[in-house]
Design a protein around this motif. Structure first.
Motif, short mmCIF file in Angstrom:
data_model
loop_
_atom_site.label_atom_id
_atom_site.label_comp_id
_atom_site.label_asym_id
_atom_site.label_seq_id
_atom_site.Cartn_x
_atom_site.Cartn_y
_atom_site.Cartn_z
N MET A 1 50.90 37.93 16.27
CA MET A 1 50.27 36.62 16.97
C MET A 1 50.69 36.77 18.70
N LEU A 2 51.72 36.86 18.86
CA LEU A 2 52.10 36.72 20.38
C LEU A 2 51.52 37.72 21.04
N ASN A 3 51.16 38.97 20.44
CA ASN A 3 50.61 40.12 21.30
C ASN A 3 48.94 39.62 21.60
N TRP A 4 48.44 39.12 20.48
CA TRP A 4 46.97 38.67 20.55
C TRP A 4 47.05 37.62 21.88
N ILE A 5 48.05 36.56 21.87
CA ILE A 5 48.05 35.56 22.82
C ILE A 5 48.14 36.29 24.16
N LEU A 6 49.24 37.23 24.38
CA LEU A 6 49.44 37.82 25.41
C LEU A 6 48.19 38.76 25.94
N SER A 7 47.38 39.28 25.00
CA SER A 7 46.22 40.06 25.52
C SER A 7 45.01 39.12 26.08
N GLN A 8 45.11 37.84 25.58
CA GLN A 8 44.12 37.10 25.92
C GLN A 8 44.36 36.60 27.44
N PHE A 9 45.51 36.61 27.62
CA PHE A 9 45.98 36.47 29.11
C PHE A 9 45.39 37.57 30.01
N LYS A 10 45.59 38.80 29.61
CA LYS A 10 45.43 39.85 30.36
C LYS A 10 44.00 39.96 30.58
N GLN A 11 43.18 39.67 29.62
CA GLN A 11 41.59 39.77 29.69
C GLN A 11 41.17 38.61 30.81
N GLN A 12 41.77 37.67 30.66
CA GLN A 12 41.33 36.49 31.66
C GLN A 12 41.69 37.01 32.95
N SER A 13 42.99 37.60 33.20
CA SER A 13 43.13 38.04 34.49
C SER A 13 42.47 39.15 34.97
N ALA A 14 41.97 40.00 33.96
CA ALA A 14 41.06 41.10 34.55
C ALA A 14 39.61 40.40 35.03
N ARG A 15 39.22 39.46 34.12
CA ARG A 15 37.95 38.94 34.43
C ARG A 15 37.98 38.10 35.76
N ASP A 16 39.30 37.51 36.14
CA ASP A 16 39.34 36.85 37.40
C ASP A 16 39.57 37.75 38.45
N LEU A 17 40.06 38.80 38.29
CA LEU A 17 40.14 39.95 39.37
C LEU A 17 38.80 40.36 39.57
N GLU A 18 37.94 40.76 38.78
CA GLU A 18 36.54 41.08 38.95
C GLU A 18 36.03 40.23 39.84
N ARG A 19 35.88 38.93 39.33
CA ARG A 19 35.25 37.76 40.00
C ARG A 19 35.65 37.84 41.60
N ALA A 20 36.96 37.94 41.92
CA ALA A 20 37.56 37.93 43.08
C ALA A 20 36.82 39.24 43.76
N ARG A 21 37.03 40.40 43.19
CA ARG A 21 36.45 41.57 43.86
C ARG A 21 35.04 41.40 44.15
N ASP A 22 34.17 40.76 43.34
CA ASP A 22 32.82 40.63 43.68
C ASP A 22 32.74 39.54 44.74
N MET A 23 33.42 38.76 44.88
CA MET A 23 33.40 37.74 45.94
C MET A 23 33.72 38.43 47.28
N VAL A 24 34.72 39.16 47.43
CA VAL A 24 35.04 39.70 48.66
C VAL A 24 34.07 40.78 49.03
N LYS A 25 33.40 41.34 48.10
CA LYS A 25 32.37 42.31 48.64
C LYS A 25 31.09 41.61 48.96
N ALA A 26 30.81 40.48 48.53
CA ALA A 26 29.78 39.44 48.93
C ALA A 26 29.93 39.06 50.25
N ALA A 27 31.11 38.57 50.42
CA ALA A 27 31.47 38.21 51.71
C ALA A 27 31.34 39.29 52.79
N ALA A 28 31.88 40.33 52.32
CA ALA A 28 31.73 41.55 53.51
C ALA A 28 30.35 41.93 53.71
#
Length: 72
Positions: A1-28
């Motif tokens: 169960m703990l591994n599943w919870i931790l994996s959910q945080f990692k996925q959220q982080s990956a989505r946030d990083l992708e959104r951040a990269r897209d935003m930086v590219k758009a601004a550039a």
């Protein structure tokens, strides 16, 4: 169960990083950035940004975060 919870945080982080990269590219590329969305992305990354921070300041903080974490 703990591994599943931790994996959910990692996925959220990956989505946030992708959104951040897209935003930086758009601004550039010169595309207009919604300040509210920029602040939301910054906060999702754990950055503290002021309510009155300009889009340029927020994008600069996001870019600095991505560069520091090797995600840019």
């Amino acid at each position: 169960m703990l591994n599943w919870i931790l994996s959910q945080f990692k996925q959220q982080s990956a989505r946030d990083l992708e959104r951040a990269r897209d935003m930086v590219k758009a601004a550039a590329g010169g595309r207009p950035i919604d300040p509210i969305k920029a602040r939301d992305v910054a906060r999702a990354l754990g950055l503290e940004v002021g309510v009155n921070a300009s889009v340029d300041q927020v994008i600069s903080e996001i870019r600095r975060y991505l560069t520091h974490h090797g995600a840019l």
